[in-house]
Every structure is written in C-alpha cells, then in structure tokens.
Design a protein around this motif. Structure first.
Motif, mmCIF file in Angstrom:
data_model
loop_
_atom_site.group_PDB
_atom_site.id
_atom_site.type_symbol
_atom_site.label_atom_id
_atom_site.label_comp_id
_atom_site.label_asym_id
_atom_site.label_seq_id
_atom_site.Cartn_x
_atom_site.Cartn_y
_atom_site.Cartn_z
ATOM 1 N N UNK A 1 1.393 -13.061 -4.020
ATOM 2 C CA UNK A 1 1.303 -14.309 -4.781
ATOM 3 C C UNK A 1 2.306 -14.329 -5.927
ATOM 4 N N UNK A 2 2.545 -13.152 -6.533
ATOM 5 C CA UNK A 2 3.496 -13.094 -7.648
ATOM 6 C C UNK A 2 4.902 -13.469 -7.191
ATOM 7 N N UNK A 3 5.202 -13.243 -5.915
ATOM 8 C CA UNK A 3 6.526 -13.548 -5.395
ATOM 9 C C UNK A 3 6.615 -14.980 -4.884
ATOM 10 N N UNK A 4 5.596 -15.423 -4.146
ATOM 11 C CA UNK A 4 5.660 -16.751 -3.544
ATOM 12 C C UNK A 4 5.404 -17.864 -4.560
ATOM 13 N N UNK B 1 5.962 -4.808 -0.573
ATOM 14 C CA UNK B 1 6.330 -4.249 -1.873
ATOM 15 C C UNK B 1 5.066 -3.756 -2.554
ATOM 16 N N UNK B 2 4.990 -2.443 -2.762
ATOM 17 C CA UNK B 2 3.766 -1.810 -3.257
ATOM 18 C C UNK B 2 3.965 -1.346 -4.692
ATOM 19 N N UNK B 3 3.122 -1.856 -5.590
ATOM 20 C CA UNK B 3 3.139 -1.457 -7.000
ATOM 21 C C UNK B 3 2.227 -0.244 -7.174
ATOM 22 N N UNK B 4 2.810 0.856 -7.677
ATOM 23 C CA UNK B 4 2.041 2.097 -7.846
ATOM 24 C C UNK B 4 1.725 2.380 -9.310
ATOM 25 N N UNK B 5 2.014 1.422 -10.186
ATOM 26 C CA UNK B 5 1.804 1.678 -11.617
ATOM 27 C C UNK B 5 0.331 1.930 -11.933
ATOM 28 N N UNK B 6 -0.563 1.412 -11.083
ATOM 29 C CA UNK B 6 -1.984 1.654 -11.284
ATOM 30 C C UNK B 6 -2.367 3.110 -11.104
ATOM 31 N N UNK B 7 -1.493 3.895 -10.476
ATOM 32 C CA UNK B 7 -1.723 5.333 -10.326
ATOM 33 C C UNK B 7 -1.129 6.119 -11.489
ATOM 34 N N UNK B 8 -0.429 5.415 -12.385
ATOM 35 C CA UNK B 8 0.208 6.091 -13.513
ATOM 36 C C UNK B 8 1.472 6.832 -13.126
#
Length: 486
Positions: free
Chosen positions: A309-312, A326-333
């Motif tokens: 949704x952030x992209x479209x 596209x996978x955001x891994x920032x939630x894993x630190x």
C-alpha cells in the motif's frame, strides 16, 4: 507469423545433428579441447552450443537469416514494429537508444533514478543530461518514477531536448504513468524511451503492469534474463512509430556490441519467446497466484513487513509489479544488508536489491512450492537469529532534495578531463569525476560533472560502513574520491 518457430534454436539443433566442424573460433571446437574439470561444471552441451553466428550457425553471408527471423518473431509476438536482440545486456540497449535519438549531441531528459548504463551513454556521446526529478518518498527513503507533471515541466524548461528516458518498473516494482508521459512527449514530436529492464513478462499477461509499447513508448528496453527465462546478458529492445530512425538505432547498437555474439544467448531468447506465446499466460497466472500467497505469508511473520500500500498509494506509482516483494526488516532491529548476508551464508539464499532496511525477493515463472518453502524456512531462521546480530552503524539517508546535486560540467568532460584523488572529507563543493553507485539496484548517487554536497558524502560513507556496495569508485571504501582537478 508462425510463433511455433524458433529459427536460432532450431538451427543450433541442426548444427549439432550434422556434426559441423569449424576451423574458426571458438577454439574449443564445441568442447573438444576443454579441460574435463571445466566440462564437469559447465557441461559439454554448453560448449556444443557455443558457435559462431556466421560461418558457423549460418553461412558467411548469413543467407538463412536465422537471427533476423527470430527478431521478427519477437516483434510480432509482442506487437512492436521492430525488435533487436542484444547479447551485451540492456546496458548496451539503453546506450544504443540514447545515442540514436540524440544523434550524439545536445540534451536529453532523463529520470534521475536511471541505471548507471545511462551515464555511460552520456559520457560516450558528450551529452547534456537534464535530470527529471523522481518522486522521493521521505518516509520510505526511496524514489518512485517521475510524475507526468515533472516530465512536462522539464519539457517546458528544455524544449530542445532530443527525447525523454524513464525507468519503469523500477527495481522496487513501482511503475510510471507511461501513457500520460508518452502523450506529453508526442505532443512535442519527441520520442520516449522506457528502460523496462524488469518487465520481460509484461506483454504476456493483462494482470501485470501495462507494457511500455502498449502505453505508447517509442523504444522499450527489456532484460530477458531479469524476469524472463534466458541467460545473463540477454536483452531485447523494441521499436515502434516513426520518431526514431530504425537504421540509426541498429547502427548504434552495432557500434557498441561485440562482433562475437553468443548463439547460446540468442537461442535462449528465441526459445523463451515461443514459450511465452504458447504457455506464458498460464505460467504467469500461476506465478501471480503464488506470489500473492507468498506476500501474505511473509506479512504474517513477526518483525517482517511487505511493502504494498505504501508503494501503490504514492502519486507517482501508477501500478506495482507484485512479483517484486520488498521486505522491510527494520522490525527485527537489523538492516537489509545484514539480512541479505546472513541468508546467503546460513541458508544459501541470494537476493537482489538491498538497502538500509529492506531486501527484495523477485519471483519468476521458475518458482514453485519447493522454492517458496525454502524461502519461508530461511526467513523463519532469520527471525530467530536476528536478536543476536551486532548493532549496525546507522545509514544517514538524506531528506528530499538533498541528493539533487547540481550538474556543472558535461559528464564527458568531467570523466575524461584532468582529475585527482582526494580524501572524501575534502570533496564537498568539488566536481565528481567518477560514479558512485550503490549496487544493486545500480542508481548512481554521484555522477561525473555533479558538484558533491555534504549529504551525499554522509550517505555514501555511512552506507559503506553499514554494508553498502559501491563497485564504481576507484576506492570502493570511499575514503578517497576522484574529482575534477582545479
């Protein structure tokens, strides 16, 4: 045309059946002289298929026209006027298109998120780039394609430019409004080039983003090896309309290309086209369904988030190729660099585009339940291991506009003129004489002829410390940088 034909592939099979022998290059003579240890890895068949295109596969006059027939079939399959094959990748195709439309002089409008191969064309042609600003997402810290409004504004400012070049889909899968941009260009009688390196599958299924030719582009460059089925370096570029001279385009490609083209690469592209015409819709349909399920499964994993949704929802992203996950891994630190490296070392899985908080999975028609299971197993192991990762240095990502570097010299003049290597800390205000391109995806931060600013230096240096790869600079660590000599 009979799309069941495969002129190059069939000719290669006949060449092998007849057991032709050439006292010509390649000297391995269909593998006869190859070290058995090499054959064990590469296989005898790969060498049997590596023959000269003329005075080998075809006669010395190429009177059978295998390659031309294969190109005509590809054009017919996708609805282009003409198609050209390249065995030097889309990097060659993009350069040939730029040189053809500019005639090797003047200005060209280019999205600033273009691939580094574009810069090569600017240097070779002595061209003046007029950069179209991409739509920068300050929250995600990534660039979307330029909007039609930005393109029109640049035409108003630089009406004498030869053409416009836009990347769509981007390496993140986001897509420009090509139809609107093409209309803006054509209202001025100017051609539009689309670098659609990531769009090999688009002509063969209506549920994928709109193919550039269908949207009105004049030249479309496609990497078969990226999202199609072919060997590395296999590329096609398509042409339609009367705004680009097809003979000049062919000549420019010929000037840049090798005279020793790979029949292996040609044959694979020829066979892929037949496969797509016969079975492509169903294969892509299956892959899209698999991809949707993979996206949902990854989204359910703790600490991971699949961007969609952030992209479209962004103004510039008219569409999204969902096969780019596209996978955001920032939630894993952890960073995308750390995730990529750990998955390669511990799970034997490789990925492409990677940045300070994301990595990307690209799905293809070759993927199935077994490859998806391997992916999901690896991601679960990554989640378990992430708490033990060392803290990564922060990457200092600039805000919007801070990477809009001023072009003060022609890229050619800066690249070929007198240069010196200086400590990067002393480079602010100096004019870059080399590229600095985080890779992948291959979009330059510094270009020859641009004035270096502090934001760019902080971004690149902090990126390198966090795991960013810069293959272009003479000093890959970027402790020094090459600048125009004062």
């Amino acid at each position: 045309m009979d799309q069941n034909e495969t002129p190059v592939l069939t000719a290669l099979a006949e060449h092998q059946k007849l057991d032709r022998y050439g006292f010509t290059p390649p000297a391995h003579r269909q593998g006869r002289g190859v070290d058995p240890r090499v054959l064990e890895v590469l296989g005898e068949q790969s060498f049997r298929s590596d023959v000269l295109a003329s005075s080998g596969l075809d006669d010395r006059k190429t009177s059978n026209g295998y390659l031309q027939r294969a190109q005509d079939l590809m054009a017919d399959a996708v609805g282009a006027d003409q198609t050209f094959f390249s065995t030097c990748g889309s990097s060659l195709s993009v350069k040939a298109a730029i040189l053809a439309v500019t005639h090797g002089e003047g200005e060209i409008l280019i999205g600033r998120d273009a691939h580094k191969s574009v810069v090569s064309a600017l240097v070779l042609g002595g061209l003046q780039p007029r950069w179209i600003r991409p739509s920068w997402d300050n929250e995600l810290k990534l660039a979307h394609p330029p909007t039609p409004r930005e393109v029109e504004a640049m035409w108003e400012k630089y009406p004498d430019a030869s053409a416009a070049l836009i990347v769509s889909p981007t390496p993140y899968g986001t897509c420009a409004d090509i139809e609107a941009i093409a209309r803006i260009c054509h209202d001025r009688g100017k051609p539009l080039i689309i670098d659609e390196a990531w769009g090999a599958q688009l002509p063969f299924h209506s549920d994928t983003p709109t193919w550039a030719m269908s949207a009105g582009a004049d030249v479309c460059v496609v990497s078969v090896h990226k999202m199609g089925i072919g060997f590395e370096q296999g590329s096609v570029f398509h042409l339609q309309g009367d705004l680009v001279d097809p003979i000049r385009l062919a000549h420019c490609a010929d000037f840049l290309a090798t005279t020793s083209s790979s029949t292996l690469i040609y044959a694979a592209m020829d066979g892929w086209r037949r496969q797509m015409v016969q079975n492509g819709h169903d294969m892509i349909e299956r892959t899209l369904a698999l991809t949707r399920r993979v996206r949902e499964q990854i989204e359910e994993l703790p600490g991971l988030h699949v961007l969609e949704e952030e992209l479209t929802s962004h103004e510039a992203s008219k569409d999204l190729d969902i096969m780019h996950i596209l996978v955001d891994v920032s939630g894993l630190g952890i960073t995308g660099y750390q995730a990529h490296d750990w998955l390669r070392e511990n799970c034997l899985l490789d990925f492409g585009t990677t940045d300070h908080r994301r990595f990307e999975i690209t799905m293809s028609i070759a993927d199935d339940e077994s490859t998806v299971q391997r992916l999901m197993d690896g991601l679960r192991l990554l989640i378990d291991a992430a708490p033990d990762f060392p803290e990564s240095p922060p990457v200092l990502i600039p805000d919007e506009g801070e990477l809009d570097l001023e072009t003060v010299m022609l890229p050619r003049d800066a690249f070929f003129g007198p240069v010196e290597d200086i400590p990067v800390e002393e480079s602010v205000g100096r004019i870059a004489a080399e590229l600095a391109t985080p890779y992948p995806p291959g979009v330059p931060v510094l270009l020859p002829g641009e004035r270096i600013n502090e934001a760019a230096v902080k971004y690149l240096r902090s990126g390198v410390e966090a795991g960013m790869v810069l293959p272009d600079p003479g000093d890959a660590s970027l402790k020094t940088v090459r600048v125009v000599k004062e």
